[in-house]
Design a protein around this motif. Sequence first.
Motif, short mmCIF file in Angstrom:
data_model
loop_
_atom_site.label_atom_id
_atom_site.label_comp_id
_atom_site.label_asym_id
_atom_site.label_seq_id
_atom_site.Cartn_x
_atom_site.Cartn_y
_atom_site.Cartn_z
N SER A 5 11.17 4.92 -2.32
CA SER A 5 10.67 3.44 -2.37
C SER A 5 11.59 2.59 -2.41
O SER A 5 11.38 1.37 -2.24
CB SER A 5 9.79 3.30 -4.12
OG SER A 5 10.66 3.77 -5.07
N GLU A 40 0.79 -1.34 -0.07
CA GLU A 40 0.02 0.17 0.07
C GLU A 40 0.98 1.21 0.22
O GLU A 40 0.54 2.40 -0.63
CB GLU A 40 -0.80 -0.08 1.32
CG GLU A 40 -2.03 -0.93 1.12
CD GLU A 40 -3.00 -0.72 2.25
OE1 GLU A 40 -2.59 -0.03 3.16
OE2 GLU A 40 -3.88 -1.81 2.44
N GLU A 41 1.75 1.12 0.82
CA GLU A 41 2.86 2.45 1.01
C GLU A 41 3.47 2.75 -0.46
O GLU A 41 3.63 3.81 -0.96
CB GLU A 41 3.95 2.24 1.88
CG GLU A 41 3.27 2.13 3.33
CD GLU A 41 4.36 2.02 4.41
OE1 GLU A 41 5.74 1.90 4.06
OE2 GLU A 41 4.21 1.81 5.55
N LEU A 44 1.35 6.70 -6.79
CA LEU A 44 0.03 7.83 -6.95
C LEU A 44 0.66 9.36 -6.86
O LEU A 44 0.28 10.28 -7.46
CB LEU A 44 -1.13 7.47 -6.02
CG LEU A 44 -2.07 8.67 -6.06
CD1 LEU A 44 -2.66 8.46 -7.60
CD2 LEU A 44 -3.20 8.25 -5.13
N ARG A 45 1.64 9.67 -5.85
CA ARG A 45 1.98 10.87 -5.53
C ARG A 45 2.88 11.37 -6.69
O ARG A 45 2.80 12.52 -7.25
CB ARG A 45 2.63 11.24 -4.15
CG ARG A 45 1.73 10.88 -2.90
CD ARG A 45 2.65 11.02 -1.78
NE ARG A 45 1.59 10.79 -0.60
CZ ARG A 45 0.53 11.65 -0.09
NH1 ARG A 45 0.38 12.78 -0.54
NH2 ARG A 45 0.01 11.19 0.97
N GLN A 58 2.10 1.64 -3.54
CA GLN A 58 1.03 2.32 -4.45
C GLN A 58 0.96 3.95 -4.04
O GLN A 58 0.51 4.65 -4.88
CB GLN A 58 -0.04 1.52 -3.99
CG GLN A 58 0.01 0.11 -4.80
CD GLN A 58 -1.23 -0.55 -4.68
OE1 GLN A 58 -2.41 -0.04 -4.16
NE2 GLN A 58 -1.43 -1.80 -4.70
N GLU A 59 1.00 4.18 -2.74
CA GLU A 59 0.76 5.63 -2.43
C GLU A 59 1.97 6.61 -3.03
O GLU A 59 1.49 7.57 -3.61
CB GLU A 59 0.64 5.78 -0.71
CG GLU A 59 0.52 7.12 -0.39
CD GLU A 59 0.47 7.44 1.22
OE1 GLU A 59 0.91 8.54 1.54
OE2 GLU A 59 0.46 6.31 1.81
#
Length: 370
Positions: free
Chosen positions: A110, A87-88, A94-95, A90-91
């Motif tokens: 990342s 999830e982190e 997105l940013r 993917q976040e």
Amino acid sequence: MEKQQLLETLNGLIGKYQQHRHYIDKAKTQLGKFSSAVIEKVVLDHEIKASDIADEVTPLLPQLRDHLAKLEEERGSIQASKGTVDEELQELELRMLIGELEAEEFEQLSQSLRERQGNTAERISAIDGDYVVLNGILEQWVSMAGPSGHYQAPAAAAPAPVAAAPAPAAVAPAPAAPAEVGSHVSTSKYQEDVGSVFSDAPPAQVRVGDDEVEIETREVDDDTGGEIKNLAMATESPDIEVRVDATDMDSGMEVEIPGLESAPEARGAEGQRRALLLYQEGHPDEQIYPFTGDQLTVGRGRENDIQIKNDSKVSRYHCRIARRGNNFYIEDVKSSNGTLVNGELVTERRLFGGEEVIIGETFFRFRILD
């Protein structure tokens, strides 16, 4: 026991067990070449040796299941952690996509997450490998020992009892020892056959042997000068009616019940009951094993009070019969094939006399001499 040591121990024992089963199967195919008596002797010898190994394996199985449960729990925890890392990542993506992060900044943030993601996958893979090995050992034992009666599946956990609303107690429970069958009235329960309540009176004291029980009195018959009527004991024995005088109840009272002071529980050790365990009752080769101490142990090992030599279904230490007060209880000592009382598999059971006790494939009759 540590996981690796447990694996090595179980592998060694299961290998020996498998060898004895192989000898048994092969001996049974030689019926035309050798007499049945010789084959039976060889088969019985290896059955006993296999049973001895089963006695060593059985106490290790709960440890094996504990290791499997811990692996499942650890895998679930790591899997949850992996989901968080995903999830982190993917976040961050997105940013970067919406322009909040530059590509260089995204790579820096990342990188550590990807390293954690890779470590998580490796840990899950290692746990899965250990689980396959441990579960394979368990399945191998079940497939070999199950058909020969040397494996019993663990009992399913009983559902939690639903709590019932407590009934209003008119009587205080008595701290009495278990009653001897047919000898005297139990002091564990009392009933009152009365109507109206007078709460100002203190409880009556009823003495049965050395036991003292409080009874809340609830009715006075004015026509009889304050005599309480029909205060009865609800027991397994015939009802006993106790009459007390309410005029003596200003400071509590004691009621002596005639005849009950001679019960074996009140007499102590000198009133102990005698018991027997009978092998082949009523047959010419009947054997009698008197109960002389606090317990009687039964099993294939020579250390037992009763040794059963020629029954491969009997464990080395199979069961025991214990005296508790003036009563007798049978307890299974985690045997491979269990202990049956009147055809029912038991862990612990009170014996009242006359029960058929099956240990392995050997039959006994339990008798109490009153």
